[in-house]
Structure formats: C-alpha cells, structure tokens
Write an enzyme that holds these catalytic residues in place. Structure first.
Site, PDB file in Angstrom:
ATOM      1  CE  LYS A 179      17.189  36.626  32.791  1.00  0.00           C
ATOM      2  NZ  LYS A 179      17.435  38.063  32.548  1.00  0.00           N
ATOM      3  N   GLY A 231      24.879  34.054  26.518  1.00  0.00           N
ATOM      4  CA  GLY A 231      25.449  35.060  27.411  1.00  0.00           C
ATOM      5  C   GLY A 231      26.897  34.743  27.689  1.00  0.00           C
ATOM      6  CB  SER A 232      29.141  36.043  30.283  1.00  0.00           C
ATOM      7  OG  SER A 232      28.398  35.677  31.427  1.00  0.00           O
ATOM      8  CB  ALA A 235      26.100  33.734  33.139  1.00  0.00           C
ATOM      9  N   GLY A 236      27.200  31.012  31.934  1.00  0.00           N
ATOM     10  CA  GLY A 236      26.931  29.712  31.300  1.00  0.00           C
ATOM     11  C   GLY A 236      27.414  28.553  32.158  1.00  0.00           C
ATOM     12  CD  GLU A 253      24.895  29.005  20.526  1.00  0.00           C
ATOM     13  OE1 GLU A 253      26.116  29.235  20.400  1.00  0.00           O
ATOM     14  OE2 GLU A 253      24.273  28.239  19.799  1.00  0.00           O
ATOM     15  CB  CYS A 287      29.238  36.031  20.858  1.00  0.00           C
ATOM     16  SG  CYS A 287      28.043  35.606  19.568  1.00  0.00           S
ATOM     17  CD  GLU A 386      33.051  37.645  24.834  1.00  0.00           C
ATOM     18  OE1 GLU A 386      32.545  37.483  25.971  1.00  0.00           O
ATOM     19  OE2 GLU A 386      32.506  37.268  23.791  1.00  0.00           O
TER      20      GLU A 386
HETATM   21  P1  NAD Z   1      25.466  37.713  30.954  1.00  0.00           P
HETATM   22  O1  NAD Z   1      25.933  36.307  31.009  1.00  0.00           O
HETATM   23  O2  NAD Z   1      25.827  38.617  32.047  1.00  0.00           O
HETATM   24  O3  NAD Z   1      23.871  37.737  30.878  1.00  0.00           O
HETATM   25  C1  NAD Z   1      23.151  37.072  29.867  1.00  0.00           C
HETATM   26  C2  NAD Z   1      21.743  36.812  30.341  1.00  0.00           C
HETATM   27  O4  NAD Z   1      21.772  35.846  31.384  1.00  0.00           O
HETATM   28  C3  NAD Z   1      21.027  38.013  30.926  1.00  0.00           C
HETATM   29  O5  NAD Z   1      19.652  37.908  30.617  1.00  0.00           O
HETATM   30  C4  NAD Z   1      21.271  37.861  32.424  1.00  0.00           C
HETATM   31  O6  NAD Z   1      20.280  38.515  33.187  1.00  0.00           O
HETATM   32  C5  NAD Z   1      21.220  36.361  32.591  1.00  0.00           C
HETATM   33  N1  NAD Z   1      22.043  35.801  33.653  1.00  0.00           N
HETATM   34  C6  NAD Z   1      23.249  36.236  34.102  1.00  0.00           C
HETATM   35  N2  NAD Z   1      23.719  35.400  35.040  1.00  0.00           N
HETATM   36  C7  NAD Z   1      22.823  34.394  35.164  1.00  0.00           C
HETATM   37  C8  NAD Z   1      22.752  33.217  35.969  1.00  0.00           C
HETATM   38  N3  NAD Z   1      23.712  32.888  36.831  1.00  0.00           N
HETATM   39  N4  NAD Z   1      21.670  32.409  35.828  1.00  0.00           N
HETATM   40  C9  NAD Z   1      20.694  32.700  34.945  1.00  0.00           C
HETATM   41  N5  NAD Z   1      20.691  33.811  34.177  1.00  0.00           N
HETATM   42  C10 NAD Z   1      21.753  34.648  34.272  1.00  0.00           C
HETATM   43  O7  NAD Z   1      25.928  38.264  29.522  1.00  0.00           O
HETATM   44  P2  NAD Z   1      25.701  39.720  28.905  1.00  0.00           P
HETATM   45  O8  NAD Z   1      26.687  40.650  29.499  1.00  0.00           O
HETATM   46  O9  NAD Z   1      24.250  40.063  28.952  1.00  0.00           O
HETATM   47  O10 NAD Z   1      26.071  39.422  27.366  1.00  0.00           O
HETATM   48  C11 NAD Z   1      27.356  39.428  26.868  1.00  0.00           C
HETATM   49  C12 NAD Z   1      27.893  38.012  26.755  1.00  0.00           C
HETATM   50  O11 NAD Z   1      27.043  37.236  25.905  1.00  0.00           O
HETATM   51  C13 NAD Z   1      29.249  37.970  26.093  1.00  0.00           C
HETATM   52  O12 NAD Z   1      30.100  37.100  26.796  1.00  0.00           O
HETATM   53  C14 NAD Z   1      28.955  37.422  24.705  1.00  0.00           C
HETATM   54  O13 NAD Z   1      30.026  36.768  24.083  1.00  0.00           O
HETATM   55  C15 NAD Z   1      27.834  36.507  24.978  1.00  0.00           C
HETATM   56  N6  NAD Z   1      27.092  36.248  23.739  1.00  0.00           N
HETATM   57  C16 NAD Z   1      27.183  35.013  23.160  1.00  0.00           C
HETATM   58  C17 NAD Z   1      26.537  34.761  21.960  1.00  0.00           C
HETATM   59  C18 NAD Z   1      26.610  33.422  21.295  1.00  0.00           C
HETATM   60  O14 NAD Z   1      25.728  33.106  20.494  1.00  0.00           O
HETATM   61  N7  NAD Z   1      27.605  32.600  21.568  1.00  0.00           N
HETATM   62  C19 NAD Z   1      25.788  35.759  21.367  1.00  0.00           C
HETATM   63  C20 NAD Z   1      25.722  37.010  21.974  1.00  0.00           C
HETATM   64  C21 NAD Z   1      26.372  37.234  23.182  1.00  0.00           C
END
Ligand code: NAD
Length: 481
Positions: A179, A231-232, A235-236, A253, A287, A386
């Site tokens: 996804k 992701g964030s 959300a994680g 991650e 990130c 962040e």
């Molecule tokens: P986000 O958490 O908003 O979204 C990431 C993904 O998760 C998207 O596909 C989104 O649609 C999905 N999503 C969001 N909430 C969800 C939920 N409750 N359940 C399931 N899926 C959900 O993050 P973003 O704004 O797309 O990306 C930026 C973030 O990603 C930053 O915090 C960055 O640090 C992090 N990031 C981490 C790494 C790493 O390897 N540690 C790498 C790149 C980005």
C-alpha cells in the site's frame, strides 16, 4: 493531465476498482494536476489480500519454490525496474519534490540493488538446519516464510522503502500487498507493470493505492500474517496497538531527530557531499537526517558560519531540474507544517542565521528556503520534534560527555553522525549514542547492513541478513535419533 489510470494490480491482473473513487496527483514543483489512479477501497484490499493468501497457501506455489527459482524472478523484476528507472525517478520527483539527480540515483536504482542483494542472499541462506538435541533426538530447524505481508510505505522515498520490504519478503517466500502513500501513486503503477513483466505467479505481489483508512484495513485484515510499516511515529503507534492486540508480527520504521556531533577537531570542509546527504537530502524529508547539529563551544561561531554558508549555497529549484539540490516540499500541508515549526523556533528564541521564508523567484511549488537556527535549546520544540523539511538546529556543547548526553536526550534514535579527524575518537563517541545507525565522517544506508531505530524511531530492522529474519518463522521438527 498526463497519467490517468483506470485499474489496480491485484492477483496478477489489471482489474477494475470496486468504487469510482480516485486519487489525484499534483506536482510539488508546479502545483498542476499530473495524474490520477483509482483509490483502493476495502473491497479492493480484501481482493488483494485474498489473492496474496491464495498465492501463499498454494502447496506448489511461490512459498514452496526452491530459493533459486524465487531469486530468478526477483532478478527479472530488477531488470524490469532497470528499464523503467528514469521514468520512475521522474514520477517520484514530480510528485514529492525529490530533486531528479537524487531520484535517479536512489529511486531509480536502489530498489534493484536491494532485490539483487536478497536474491543472492537467499540462494546461499541456510533454511533447514540439522542439530543433535541434548536429549538424544535429532532436531531440524526450518526457516519458513511468515506468510502474507501487508507492506505500507510513505511518500518520501516510495520505491526504495517498498523494496526494503519486498526484497526480504519475496526472498523468504512471502506474498505481499503493497500500500503506497496517496502522495506517490504514479510510480507504484510503473512498479506494478514491472511486477507483471517479471512473471510472478498471480497474487504474489499486489498493489493497492489507498490512504490511511485503507492502511488501517490492511493492518487489521484477518488474511494478513505480518505488517511492515514505514511512516510517522504517530501512525506507527496505532499500527503497533492493532498488531499487539492481534499478536501479529510488525516491523516499524518511524521518525527521527538525529544528531550530528561535530567534535572540536572536525574538518567540515573535507566531505561537503556527505554533509549535504546526511543533513538536507530530499529537502529534509528523510527520516535519518541529522537535523540537530551539536557544535563545540570552542569553535561555535565558525561552525554556525559553515552551516549557514552551506545552507545558503544550496541550489533551490524545480525538482526536475538536474541542477536542483533542494526542491519543493511534497505538499501544501507539508510546507504549512514546516513553516509552523520555523515560526515556533523564532517564538522560542532560536536565532535564524539563514532562510526561514519562501525563496524569491519561485511563484509556484511548495518551496521553503534551506533554514538554519543557531543557539537552539535541546529542549525546545524544533530540537525535539521531527520537522521533515530543510531546517537545521545548531546546539552548543562544552565537552564530549555533554555532546553525547545531548545527542541521547531525544525521544528518537534512528541515525546520527560524528565528525572528527580522529577516527578512533569518532567511533568511541558513536558507540555511546543510543541509535540504530550512525556514521563517522559519512552516513549511508547500505542494503547489506541492518537499518532501523530505537525508542520512538521504531521496532525491528530492515536490510542486511537481519532484515530477512523478519519475514521468516521458525519451525522446530523433532526426530528420533
Ligand atoms: P504517515 O505515517 O502519515 O503515512 C505513512 C503511510 O502509512 C502512508 O501510506 C499512509 O497512508 C499510511 N497510514 C497512515 N496512517 C495509518 C494508519 N493509522 N494505519 C495504517 N496506515 C496508515 O507518514 P508520511 O507523512 O507518509 O511519511 C513521513 C514519515 O515517515 C516521517 O515521520 C518519516 O520520518 C517517516 N519515515 C521513516 C523512515 C524510516 O525508515 N524510519 C523512512 C522514511 C520516512
């Protein structure tokens, strides 16, 4: 509008979506609509999980294949991605503002590197080990694929972060539902075309472009065995709670706020490219970037001047221009968020030394100037949260011990760097930082080495042989002697 798609890639076919909902894509540099793909709703995600489930459960299917047979298909996928590398990079760059020179190098190449790495690894991996038990019997320890994987990725490096999951998952014998983020859906269509060309059995890889709700549906889906999320942190946490309730394995991650410790003997002119890549690459939307610069009091003014000059010298422009070093932020919302942090930094008393506004001469696109704050307190908002934009915070320290304490005084622990002309001193300091990855006079993410964070930066590791184990379940088989 250039790129209009009508179907989703599910079960090895391009299928009509269950609803008329669509995701419209806007260029970060021009703010023009450049494409549209169908939005996967729950029924589409159910179909994708069912296809991945059937592919996994097939007794003569993908998960039962010899590792070398799987590796061959993964290598064909790498070849199919090679053929599309330039267009994938262009699409990512248009969507999220990643400068094209970096998009070509990373999004156009890194996924293939990872696929080839894991194809090689699985050919020689020990997946079935015979041992003598202590109680007289024999034991077989089998490393079996964990099952159907729900892989959820963000928009900042979408293809690379997808490959972090696909490489080890496919090598292990898992099947997947990927996804992507709604911010980067056009590259995902090309990726699906490459999957189709590579000749996977139907259902081994499925792609569902969808938002947060689709992600949540996938995470809790009864047909999914493991979740891999980038992701964030917010959300994680939600995903971890769901997976905790379901006792479902999950790799997370998440965000970062890493420190660059500049020791008092550092020569910052030695590696200007490394400094750029570790602090500002992808317009600050990466990130692991070291956005807290820890500068020794003995050289404080000089280091502030160096970073100020460095940030002010970066070429800001259209992401598709090969000369651009800093492109626009990925979305209007992202720019608003970053500008909010800049205002907060000023309100909390940090000293702006360069940037802070929108660049002159960019009438369109979500640009923010490369920005440096000096005299930042490590407890202020811009040092703790962040920002995910081109904003650096310089924090003064007196002794190495204090620098280590400040670096560790963060909710996050993902990346980090130490800059010094004494490599042994640098490694000694680096080894005391509570972080998943750290570099001395450089920083890189290497497919052969584990990547991931501690504390609020996540759980588990991707990449390297360690990344493969996240997609394997152990089965112990007891046999008579
Ligand atoms: P986000 O958490 O908003 O979204 C990431 C993904 O998760 C998207 O596909 C989104 O649609 C999905 N999503 C969001 N909430 C969800 C939920 N409750 N359940 C399931 N899926 C959900 O993050 P973003 O704004 O797309 O990306 C930026 C973030 O990603 C930053 O915090 C960055 O640090 C992090 N990031 C981490 C790494 C790493 O390897 N540690 C790498 C790149 C980005």
């Amino acid at each position: 509008m250039d790129l209009v798609y009508e179907s989703l890639y599910i079960g090895g076919k391009w299928v009509a979506p269950a609803s008329a909902r669509a995701i419209e894509v806007v260029s970060a540099s021009t703010e023009e609509v450049i494409g549209r793909v169908p939005e996967a709703v729950e029924a589409d995600i159910d179909a994708a999980v069912a296809a991945a489930r059937a592919a996994f459960d097939d007794p003569v299917g993908w998960s039962s294949w010899e590792p070398g047979e799987r590796a061959a298909v993964m290598e064909r996928l790498a070849v199919a991605l090679d053929a599309r590398a330039g267009e994938i990079a262009r699409r990512v760059s248009s969507q999220n503002g990643l400068p094209i020179s970096i998009a070509n190098a990373v999004e156009g190449g890194f996924p293939q590197l990872i696929l080839r790495y894991y194809a090689g690894l699985i050919r020689t991996a020990v997946l079935d080990e015979a041992r003598d038990g202590l109680l007289g019997g024999k034991v077989r320890v089998r490393r079996t694929p964990v099952g159907v994987v729900g892989a959820i990725v963000p928009w900042n490096l979408p293809m690379t972060l997808a490959a972090f999951k696909l490489g080890p998952a496919l090598a292990a014998g898992c099947t997947l539902v990927l996804k992507p983020s709604p911010g980067t859906v056009l590259d995902a269509q090309l990726f699906a075309e490459a999957v189709d060309e590579a000749g996977f059995p139907p259902g081994v890889v499925n792609v569902v472009q969808s938002g947060r709700e689709g992600g949540a549906h996938l995470v809790s889906h009864p047909g999914v065995d493991k979740v891999a999320f980038t992701g964030s942190t917010a959300a994680g946490r939600q995903i971890a709670e769901t997976c905790g309730r379901l006792l479902r394995p999950v790799t997370l991650e998440l965000g970062g706020k890493s420190a660059a410790i500049v020791l008092d003997d550092a020569d910052l002119t030695a590696n200007p490219q490394d400094l750029f890549l570790s602090t500002m690459v992808n317009n600050g939307q990466t990130c692991h970037l070291t956005t807290r610069i820890l500068a020794p009091a003995s050289r404080y003014d000089e280091i502030v001047e160096t970073f100020t000059g460095f940030a002010a010298s970066l070429a800001v422009g259209d992401a598709l221009d090969p000369a651009t070093q800093i492109g626009p932020l990925a979305s209007a919302a992202q720019r608003e968020r970053v500008e909010g942090y800049i205002a907060k930094g000023l309100a909390e008393g940090a000293r702006l030394t360069t940037g802070g506004g929108r660049p002159a001469g960019q009438s369109r696109g979500w640009f923010v100037e490369p920005t440096v704050f000096a005299d930042v307190d490590n407890h202020s908002t811009i040092a703790r949260e962040e920002i995910f934009g081109p904003v650096l915070s310089i924090i003064k320290y007196e002794t190495d011990e204090e620098a280590i304490a400040i670096a560790n005084d963060s909710p996050y622990g993902l990346g980090g760097t130490v800059w010094t002309t004494d490599p042994a001193r640098g490694q000694a300091v680096a080894s005391r930082i509570r972080t998943g990855t750290i570099g001395v006079n450089t920083y890189t993410v290497d497919p052969a080495a584990p990547f991931g964070g501690v504390k609020d930066s996540g759980l588990g590791r991707e990449l390297g042989p360690e990344g493969l184990t996240a997609y394997q379940a152990l089965q112990t088989m007891h046999l008579p002697s």
